[in-house]
Design a protein around this motif. Sequence first.
Motif, PDB file in Angstrom:
ATOM      1  N   GLU A  90      -3.890  -0.167   1.239  1.00  0.00           N
ATOM      2  CA  GLU A  90      -3.651  -1.275   0.306  1.00  0.00           C
ATOM      3  C   GLU A  90      -4.166  -2.592   0.861  1.00  0.00           C
ATOM      4  O   GLU A  90      -4.813  -3.372   0.151  1.00  0.00           O
ATOM      5  CB  GLU A  90      -2.143  -1.389   0.015  1.00  0.00           C
ATOM      6  CG  GLU A  90      -1.789  -2.509  -0.927  1.00  0.00           C
ATOM      7  CD  GLU A  90      -0.287  -2.641  -1.098  1.00  0.00           C
ATOM      8  OE1 GLU A  90       0.193  -3.793  -1.169  1.00  0.00           O
ATOM      9  OE2 GLU A  90       0.409  -1.612  -1.155  1.00  0.00           O
TER      10      GLU A  90
ATOM     11  N   ARG B 105     -11.827   2.509   5.423  1.00  0.00           N
ATOM     12  CA  ARG B 105     -11.582   3.055   4.077  1.00  0.00           C
ATOM     13  C   ARG B 105     -12.109   4.486   3.970  1.00  0.00           C
ATOM     14  O   ARG B 105     -11.437   5.364   3.426  1.00  0.00           O
ATOM     15  CB  ARG B 105     -12.245   2.178   3.014  1.00  0.00           C
ATOM     16  CG  ARG B 105     -11.517   0.900   2.723  1.00  0.00           C
ATOM     17  CD  ARG B 105     -12.173   0.171   1.535  1.00  0.00           C
ATOM     18  NE  ARG B 105     -11.900  -1.233   1.642  1.00  0.00           N
ATOM     19  CZ  ARG B 105     -12.736  -2.156   2.111  1.00  0.00           C
ATOM     20  NH1 ARG B 105     -13.956  -1.837   2.487  1.00  0.00           N
ATOM     21  NH2 ARG B 105     -12.377  -3.413   2.196  1.00  0.00           N
TER      22      ARG B 105
ATOM     23  N   ALA C  47      -7.904  -2.831   0.724  1.00  0.00           N
ATOM     24  CA  ALA C  47      -8.427  -2.984  -0.624  1.00  0.00           C
ATOM     25  C   ALA C  47      -8.429  -4.448  -1.086  1.00  0.00           C
ATOM     26  O   ALA C  47      -9.140  -4.804  -2.010  1.00  0.00           O
ATOM     27  CB  ALA C  47      -7.621  -2.131  -1.599  1.00  0.00           C
ATOM     28  N   ARG C  48      -7.653  -5.262  -0.441  1.00  0.00           N
ATOM     29  CA  ARG C  48      -7.557  -6.688  -0.845  1.00  0.00           C
ATOM     30  C   ARG C  48      -8.833  -7.439  -0.577  1.00  0.00           C
ATOM     31  O   ARG C  48      -9.587  -7.251   0.260  1.00  0.00           O
ATOM     32  CB  ARG C  48      -6.427  -7.388  -0.123  1.00  0.00           C
ATOM     33  CG  ARG C  48      -5.077  -6.934  -0.577  1.00  0.00           C
ATOM     34  CD  ARG C  48      -4.013  -7.737   0.096  1.00  0.00           C
ATOM     35  NE  ARG C  48      -2.712  -7.183  -0.216  1.00  0.00           N
ATOM     36  CZ  ARG C  48      -1.598  -7.568   0.354  1.00  0.00           C
ATOM     37  NH1 ARG C  48      -1.624  -8.501   1.270  1.00  0.00           N
ATOM     38  NH2 ARG C  48      -0.464  -7.027   0.042  1.00  0.00           N
TER      39      ARG C  48
ATOM     40  N   GLY D 137      -0.668   4.376   3.427  1.00  0.00           N
ATOM     41  CA  GLY D 137      -0.778   3.677   2.152  1.00  0.00           C
ATOM     42  C   GLY D 137      -0.809   2.176   2.333  1.00  0.00           C
ATOM     43  O   GLY D 137      -1.545   1.471   1.638  1.00  0.00           O
ATOM     44  N   THR D 138      -0.027   1.680   3.268  1.00  0.00           N
ATOM     45  CA  THR D 138       0.002   0.240   3.535  1.00  0.00           C
ATOM     46  C   THR D 138      -1.346  -0.244   4.048  1.00  0.00           C
ATOM     47  O   THR D 138      -1.869  -1.264   3.592  1.00  0.00           O
ATOM     48  CB  THR D 138       1.110  -0.099   4.554  1.00  0.00           C
ATOM     49  OG1 THR D 138       2.365   0.366   4.058  1.00  0.00           O
ATOM     50  CG2 THR D 138       1.174  -1.592   4.829  1.00  0.00           C
TER      51      THR D 138
END
Length: 116
Positions: free
Chosen positions: A112, A91, A115-116, A108-109
């Motif tokens: 994302e 990150r 972030a989960r 971006g993928t």
Amino acid sequence: MTTNEPSVTIGDVSHSTFAIGSHARAESRHQAAERDPAAGELLAAVRELRADLARIRADERIRALDEELAGAEEEIDRTGTTGRSRRQRLRELLADAQSVLSLFTSAGTVAELLAR
């Protein structure tokens, strides 16, 4: 008194298969770590981002990110998941290289999924 007996030295045998003796038999079975679906998604995204990174001129930030992505890829293959500290480091590296990475949807993928 010395003997003329042959000697054997065995070093590190981690992840190895061997047998000793005239009737010895060695078998080895290596099974890949079971991966959860989220780790599988992350692995695919990491591979896509690494392929995208190979298309640009890398600076220090991009090289550091690629090295960490390679480590994540290896860790998922070996253990089926990634550790919390690696996800945090990814990150941070993604944020640090954001100006370059904004060109790639793969970045971006990965962000994302982390972030989960």
